[in-house]
Design an enzyme around this catalytic site. Structure first.
Site: not given
Length: 635
Positions: A589, A501, A445
């Site tokens: 990050s 992911h 995201d």
């Protein structure tokens, strides 16, 4: 110098509008068979679909019913535009009767967001509730409804805080042509008798500046003057001009804004001119020229500060390096949204990363200070006392964190870091084309920048003087397979879900840790020519071997306040795209994926936004691109 910059900006906006108009594809004959019209030219046919319609929607914001008295204003965001009403009187039931015509593109945005703000606060207006509506659904499901009520949801709790009343109607594109022709013809109806003489008609044709049409004006006039009395009705000429514009355009430039019209897309040239020449219905017309609802809610104070160059809103590089706010485009809604950052933090980042003095500070020990600060803050966020900060964090990002997606209830989290690294419920992030390993997906995201080549990335986004793939991957990874490859940057902001992911299916060959600094990964630093965030920060490189894309380098980059990068997989693991790979502790990050040259065709919308230096807001599992090494069949 100033005039030149203004002129370039205007040309850029015109160029983008022209490209947008050229994407319109409406088939006139097909539309005739699908729409029925009433006398006002409003579509009454339920068969309208997103796939076969483009045109104009008239959205009218009638009023609202709120739970307390205040002065209210409402903003409507649609695509890359936002509009605002005037401020109401102090009341529980504000009435605006404000309208705006929205341009509906084939495969373009159709979801509008309506945000209601209370305005009695001195510091800034506060959003109280919002709703989202699909323009097509609104019209298709209840085409004859004059007004519809929508619940307003509190951005923080999703509780209903009131209702807003809207009406919406879509114009038939064929009627749009006739309406415009009648409107513009009425300008030269000097005696306002509803008829045009040949001299009046000639004045109009000359104003279009089309020499071919000027030579045909007698022929056109005779075609409309069926009874030969030397005058024709405006209705007759409107129908004739609409038909002629379909066969052979006689209007090359918009008479209102001067924009060159796309000759290959005649119907939508009429749509463009109709919006420019719109007289409205007599209601208040919403004020435009804003990018986001937050910006629009600032009102005249924002406009004043913009005029005096105290702050700026824009998309592109200025947003990242110079602006006090960051604007990104939401891929799902195709709407611009504002990223919230504390203004004091923005000023300090600009002082450090956008100046030579700041660079010297970096060389004189600021790197070590950032390291110690991050370590100290990381320990603090793991204490039980830190859990008290969760509520204020949620309040600040109240319309950007959806707690209904989170796996555990709020009381489950004993420290702030436990909340920050929260897991989501199964199925909260669907994985695109799960059974196709030739389709890569988004790894986080985040706010995404995607470039087909590293050269493009340094041209549009990364401004560090020494950025290179060799520098990014470090000394212990052979970079040869990735030189001149495709680059995708996934930037996570503090409010994002902070687990990353796997974007592709394959085998994890190895992990390589690269020591470094902890600069911020905010665009203010990334766009700085004085430092190289991605090649100087602490990072871990994972090499994933795949059948469809060759090798993929997955680089997890630490940042200020992010002291640890945590992986939940190990070397030799077989992973499926969408599998969780790891997570970041407190802070923002970045993940960077580097693909081998000519191994992936990145989705066009992501490349187009990145080419404008505009980050795209995406979610885990959204399609990123497809392999160019395998045959892409149907799903």
């Amino acid at each position: 110098m100033g005039n030149g910059s203004s002129r370039e900006g205007k040309e850029s906006r015109r160029s983008r509008l022209k490209q947008k108009l050229q994407r319109f594809r409406t088939h006139r004959l097909h539309l005739r068979t699908r729409f029925s019209r009433n006398a006002a030219g409003v579509v009454n046919q339920r068969a309208v679909t997103v796939e076969d319609f483009s045109g104009i929607a008239l959205l009218t914001l009638i009023g609202a019913d709120m739970k307390f008295k205040d002065k209210w204003l409402t903003c409507v965001s649609f695509g890359e535009q936002t509009f605002r009403t005037e401020i109401s009187d102090t009341t529980e039931k504000p009435i605006w009767n404000a309208e705006k015509k929205l341009l509906l593109e084939k495969n373009g945005p159709s979801l509008a967001r309506v945000s209601v703000f209370e305005t009695n606060r001195l510091s800034r207006n506060k959003i109280v509730g919002y709703c989202e509506l699909d323009i097509f659904d609104f019209v298709v499901q209840e085409p004859e409804s004059a007004c519809k009520s929508f619940d307003l949801l509190d951005p923080a709790s999703s509780n209903v805080v009131g209702s807003v009343f809207l009406s919406c109607a879509i114009e038939d594109p064929v009627e749009t042509e006739k309406r415009f022709a009648k409107r513009i013809l009425s300008v030269v109806d000097y005696n306002e008798d509803g008829q045009l003489s040949f001299s009046e008609f000639s004045d109009l044709i000359r104003a279009f500046g089309n020499l071919v049409a000027a030579n045909k004006k007698e022929e056109l006039f005779r075609a409309a003057d069926l009874n030969g009395d030397g005058v024709v009705s405006i209705d007759e000429l409107a129908a004739l001009l609409a038909l002629q514009q379909e066969k052979e355009p006689i209007i090359n430039n918009c008479p209102v804004c001067g924009e060159a019209l796309p000759l290959t897309d005649k119907l939508n040239a009429m749509i463009h001119m109709t919006l420019c020449f719109d007289e409205g219905t007599g209601n208040q017309v919403m004020t435009g020229g804003f990018l986001t609802d937050r910006q629009a809610s600032y009102g005249w104070m924002f406009k004043l500060s913009e005029w005096t160059h105290l702050s700026t809103y824009d998309v592109g590089l200025n947003t990242g390096s110079n602006a006090s706010h960051i604007v990104v485009i939401d891929r799902k809604t195709k709407r611009l949204v504002e990223e919230l950052i504390d203004s004091k933090i923005v000023l300090s980042m600009r002082a450090i990363y956008q100046s030579k003095i700041g660079l010297r500070l970096m060389d004189q020990g600021a790197k070590e200070i950032l390291q110690r600060l991050s370590e100290k803050q990381g320990k603090k966020m793991n204490t039980v006392e830190s859990s008290q900060k969760i509520s204020s964090f949620l309040e600040f990002f109240k319309d950007q964190i959806n707690m209904s997606e989170v796996k555990y209830p709020l009381q489950h989290f004993k420290t702030f870091n436990e909340f920050f690294t929260r897991e989501l419920k199964p199925g909260a992030r669907p994985i695109a084309y799960m059974n196709r390993d030739d389709a890569a997906v988004c790894a986080a995201d985040c706010r995404l920048m995607a470039f087909q080549s590293v050269e493009d990335s340094t041209r549009f986004w990364i401004k560090g003087r020494k950025f290179s793939i060799r520098g990014l991957l470090g000394k212990n990874v052979n970079p040869n397979a990735f030189l001149d490859g495709s680059l995708v940057i996934f930037r996570l902001a503090p409010q994002d879900y902070h687990r990353f992911h796997v974007p592709v299916s394959g085998v994890i060959e190895k992990f390589v840790d690269v020591s470094g600094s902890l600069y911020t990964v905010n665009p203010i630093a990334v766009n700085s020519k004085y430092c190289n965030v991605f090649t100087e920060n602490k990072r871990t490189v994972a090499i994933i071997s795949t059948s469809e894309f060759g090798k993929v380098a997955f680089v997890a980059i630490g940042a200020t306040m992010v002291g640890s990068i945590n992986f939940v997989r190990k070397e030799g693991d077989h992973v499926k795209k969408g599998d969780e790979l790891g997570y970041f502790s407190f802070g923002g990050s970045t993940v960077i994926c580097v693909f081998e040259k000519n191994s992936i065709r990145i989705d066009e919308d992501l490349l187009a936004n990145s080419g404008r230096s505009l980050e795209t807001l995406v979610s885990v599992g959204m399609q990123l691109g497809v392999s160019t090494r395998t045959f892409v069949g149907s799903t």
